[in-house]
Design a protein around this motif. Structure first.
Motif, mmCIF file in Angstrom:
data_model
loop_
_atom_site.group_PDB
_atom_site.id
_atom_site.type_symbol
_atom_site.label_atom_id
_atom_site.label_comp_id
_atom_site.label_asym_id
_atom_site.label_seq_id
_atom_site.Cartn_x
_atom_site.Cartn_y
_atom_site.Cartn_z
ATOM 1 N N PHE A 243 0.923 -1.418 0.133
ATOM 2 C CA PHE A 243 -0.028 -0.071 0.139
ATOM 3 C C PHE A 243 0.815 1.379 0.074
ATOM 4 O O PHE A 243 0.462 2.273 -0.867
ATOM 5 N N LYS A 244 2.051 0.959 0.883
ATOM 6 C CA LYS A 244 2.854 2.249 0.920
ATOM 7 C C LYS A 244 3.585 2.585 -0.539
ATOM 8 O O LYS A 244 3.445 3.929 -0.886
ATOM 9 N N ARG A 245 3.959 1.522 -1.197
ATOM 10 C CA ARG A 245 4.270 1.849 -2.451
ATOM 11 C C ARG A 245 3.363 2.404 -3.689
ATOM 12 O O ARG A 245 3.577 3.261 -4.405
ATOM 13 N N ILE A 246 2.060 1.685 -3.440
ATOM 14 C CA ILE A 246 1.310 2.255 -4.713
ATOM 15 C C ILE A 246 0.835 3.511 -4.168
ATOM 16 O O ILE A 246 0.437 4.450 -5.227
ATOM 17 N N ASN A 247 0.618 3.911 -2.757
ATOM 18 C CA ASN A 247 0.233 5.386 -2.438
ATOM 19 C C ASN A 247 1.510 6.385 -3.100
ATOM 20 O O ASN A 247 1.006 7.365 -3.583
ATOM 21 N N HIS A 248 2.616 6.000 -2.913
ATOM 22 C CA HIS A 248 3.628 6.791 -3.392
ATOM 23 C C HIS A 248 3.737 6.850 -4.899
ATOM 24 O O HIS A 248 3.865 8.111 -5.499
ATOM 25 N N ASP A 249 3.439 5.897 -5.668
ATOM 26 C CA ASP A 249 3.407 5.851 -7.188
ATOM 27 C C ASP A 249 2.131 6.790 -7.656
ATOM 28 O O ASP A 249 2.471 7.491 -8.732
ATOM 29 N N MET A 250 1.189 6.461 -6.754
ATOM 30 C CA MET A 250 -0.138 7.328 -7.226
ATOM 31 C C MET A 250 0.269 8.834 -7.094
ATOM 32 O O MET A 250 -0.319 9.602 -7.971
ATOM 33 N N HIS A 251 1.022 9.331 -6.130
ATOM 34 C CA HIS A 251 1.207 10.582 -5.975
ATOM 35 C C HIS A 251 2.286 11.350 -6.889
ATOM 36 O O HIS A 251 2.195 12.257 -7.356
ATOM 37 N N VAL A 252 3.286 10.476 -6.981
ATOM 38 C CA VAL A 252 4.507 10.918 -7.992
ATOM 39 C C VAL A 252 4.378 10.578 -9.400
ATOM 40 O O VAL A 252 4.404 11.675 -10.138
ATOM 41 N N VAL A 253 3.754 9.189 -9.670
ATOM 42 C CA VAL A 253 3.987 8.984 -11.194
ATOM 43 C C VAL A 253 2.687 9.780 -11.738
ATOM 44 O O VAL A 253 2.729 10.423 -12.648
ATOM 45 N N LEU A 254 1.366 9.390 -11.115
ATOM 46 C CA LEU A 254 0.219 10.182 -11.871
ATOM 47 C C LEU A 254 0.435 11.595 -11.703
ATOM 48 O O LEU A 254 -0.231 12.480 -12.368
ATOM 49 N N VAL B 265 -0.583 13.539 2.240
ATOM 50 C CA VAL B 265 -0.344 13.422 3.371
ATOM 51 C C VAL B 265 -0.064 12.053 3.866
ATOM 52 O O VAL B 265 0.622 11.896 5.142
ATOM 53 N N ILE B 266 -0.571 11.057 3.353
ATOM 54 C CA ILE B 266 -0.117 9.814 3.722
ATOM 55 C C ILE B 266 1.262 9.659 3.520
ATOM 56 O O ILE B 266 1.893 9.008 4.644
ATOM 57 N N MET B 267 2.049 10.134 2.718
ATOM 58 C CA MET B 267 3.290 10.094 2.457
ATOM 59 C C MET B 267 4.014 10.777 3.514
ATOM 60 O O MET B 267 5.199 10.183 3.940
ATOM 61 N N TRP B 268 3.485 11.917 3.829
ATOM 62 C CA TRP B 268 3.914 12.695 4.906
ATOM 63 C C TRP B 268 4.172 11.909 6.188
ATOM 64 O O TRP B 268 5.168 11.930 6.870
ATOM 65 N N ILE B 269 2.836 11.384 6.513
ATOM 66 C CA ILE B 269 2.971 10.577 7.772
ATOM 67 C C ILE B 269 3.791 9.616 7.864
ATOM 68 O O ILE B 269 4.640 9.213 8.789
ATOM 69 N N ASN B 270 3.955 8.542 6.548
ATOM 70 C CA ASN B 270 4.918 7.670 6.597
ATOM 71 C C ASN B 270 6.283 7.919 6.777
ATOM 72 O O ASN B 270 7.255 7.173 7.552
ATOM 73 N N ARG B 271 6.511 9.016 6.279
ATOM 74 C CA ARG B 271 7.910 9.646 6.298
ATOM 75 C C ARG B 271 8.185 10.177 7.997
ATOM 76 O O ARG B 271 9.265 10.095 8.571
ATOM 77 N N LEU B 272 7.261 10.698 8.681
ATOM 78 C CA LEU B 272 7.328 10.897 10.086
ATOM 79 C C LEU B 272 7.694 9.925 10.779
ATOM 80 O O LEU B 272 8.320 9.619 11.858
ATOM 81 N N LYS B 273 6.778 8.726 10.506
ATOM 82 C CA LYS B 273 6.965 7.274 11.170
ATOM 83 C C LYS B 273 8.421 6.834 11.019
ATOM 84 O O LYS B 273 8.942 6.222 12.089
ATOM 85 N N LYS B 274 8.872 6.860 9.640
ATOM 86 C CA LYS B 274 10.158 6.648 9.466
ATOM 87 C C LYS B 274 11.204 7.220 10.010
ATOM 88 O O LYS B 274 12.230 6.492 10.762
ATOM 89 N N LYS B 275 11.046 8.398 10.383
ATOM 90 C CA LYS B 275 11.976 9.046 10.940
ATOM 91 C C LYS B 275 12.017 8.850 12.580
ATOM 92 O O LYS B 275 13.229 8.867 13.431
ATOM 93 N N LYS B 276 10.914 8.754 13.031
ATOM 94 C CA LYS B 276 10.524 8.388 14.550
ATOM 95 C C LYS B 276 11.340 7.103 14.986
ATOM 96 O O LYS B 276 12.103 6.648 15.715
#
Length: 422
Positions: A221-232, A392-403
């Motif tokens: 899901f994380k990868r699909i969400n990333h590609d939907m934002h970046v690729v599309l 926003v989902i990408m941003w939340i994932n990035r915050l979780k990764k930083k933590k």
């Protein structure tokens, strides 16, 4: 450097994301407004064809008989024999009787319509709006041209699509509300977001380029969400930029004036010609005016007639030729006594600035090339509404990764106890 642009992209998106989502979603709803209106209200727009149509004056008389307070502003006729006739009428509301409150409401409608109506050819005079012959209609009476029956008295302001339009343009406010300013500023921010998004998308090498051009649907899901934002986001960015850029013409006066400044054109319209007043001669009817214009400009998509407002005014016929964009109409001026065409203003005779400004609406709504461009506009607007969510989902994932990384780093810093310490 990319960290700088990423921060701009992120914080501007957080600031304007909700407004951008709203404008894109309502824009998608409005793309097929005309088609949906006709599909869900077929009996309003189409009638059973019969042998002979009634005179226009008879249809107007039927409307006035049913609505005595109605004042006719315009008559719109289609060559298609299965279409109903649209009679634009102004009906005083309760607020109009009370005074200023009603005037304010009418002025609001006029402002909005004028904002969407491009000026006509250059010269001195007032900015183009409707020619002489009554104010803007508040209602439309749909009439069966064969029976004279008033099918429906329609008010756009009372429809679902007007609510979507008001939400899209003014966040349910008005043309003079703070909602218009918020959507305008958010649109400017959206342009910056799109530019910074392309900068962040730009790949360092060919391998990354191929990765950012392909949507991976088999990933997490994380990868699909990333590609939907970046690729599309990349594929739709040019269209979203065009839609946002053209929207500025309705949001800011300085932008609208800038179109004419850049093209070195006048945004003022010439005064229409006047009828030669004849005291003892009767005025022509709507039927006579339509007979004249249908011969002068045959084969049009529609004809809109407006009667003169005084003894020296003219009948004005707005004609949309077949095969052109919706705002590329021609105007013909008919003497109210002789019934002769005494002036014309073709779309191609307008100056460059006026022609460019006329193209903004069909480009912005996606109707410029008919159904294909509408489909593109619909898909792109839906994607535009999704980007604030996927971002926003990408941003939340990035915050979780930083933590998570910070926690792991903290654990690594904890010294191991020796056996003696134990």
């Amino acid at each position: 450097m990319k960290k700088f642009f990423r921060n701009i992209h992120l914080y501007l998106s957080l600031a304007a994301g909700l407004v951008i989502l709203t404008c894109c979603f309502t824009g998608a709803v409005l793309v097929f407004e005309k088609e949906l209106q006709e599909a869900f209200n077929h009996d309003r727009y189409y009638v059973t064809q019969q042998e002979k149509q009634l005179p226009i004056e008879q249809m107007i008389a039927n409307v006035k008989q049913q609505y005595p307070k109605a004042k006719v502003s315009s008559v719109k006729l289609y060559p298609d024999p299965a279409r109903s006739v649209e009679i634009g009428v102004t009906i005083p509301s309760k607020e109009d009787k009370e005074g200023k409150k009603g005037e304010g409401k009418k002025a609001e409608t006029s402002k909005d319509n004028n904002a969407a109506t491009p000026p006509v050819a250059g010269g001195k005079g007032k900015q183009a709006g409707p020619p002489a012959g009554g104010g803007r209609p508040t209602h439309t009476a749909f009439v069966n041209p064969y029976t004279g029956q008033v099918i429906e008295l329609y008010s756009y302001r009372e429809t679902f699509f007007y609510t979507m339009f008001a939400l899209h343009r003014w966040l349910l406010g008005s043309d003079s509300s703070i909602g218009k300013t918020i959507t305008g500023v958010s649109t400017l921010i959206f342009l910056v977001i799109l530019i910074t998004g392309i900068i962040l998308w730009w790949p360092k090498n060919k391998a990354i380029l191929l990765q950012r051009l392909k949507l991976k649907t088999s990933g997490s899901f994380k990868r699909i969400n990333h590609d939907m934002h970046v690729v599309l986001g990349f594929y739709s960015s040019i269209f979203l930029f065009i839609f946002a850029f053209t929207a500025l013409a309705w949001s800011f006066k300085w932008f609208n004036k800038g179109i004419y400044t850049v093209t070195n054109s006048s945004m003022e319209a010439p005064k229409p010609p006047q009828s030669a007043f004849v005291a003892d001669q009767s005025k022509i009817t709507y039927d006579a005016a339509f007979s004249t214009i249908s011969k002068v400009a045959p084969g049009a998509v529609y004809y809109t007639l407006r009667a003169p407002s005084d003894s020296t005014g003219i009948f004005t016929a707005t004609v949309l030729p077949a095969g052109v964009m919706e705002t590329a109409s021609d105007s013909y001026y008919i003497d109210q006594y002789s019934g002769q065409v005494i002036g014309t203003l073709a779309f191609n005779d307008k100056n460059l600035g006026q022609r460019v400004r006329s193209a903004f609406k069909p480009v912005h709504t996606g109707s410029i090339y008919g159904l294909p461009s509408k489909v593109i506009a619909f898909i792109v607007c839906l994607l535009g509404a999704s980007f604030p969510i996927t971002g926003v989902i990408m941003w939340i994932n990035r915050l979780k990764k930083k933590k998570r990384k910070a926690a792991e780093k903290k654990l690594q810093k904890v010294p191991e106890l020796s056996m003696e310490q134990v």
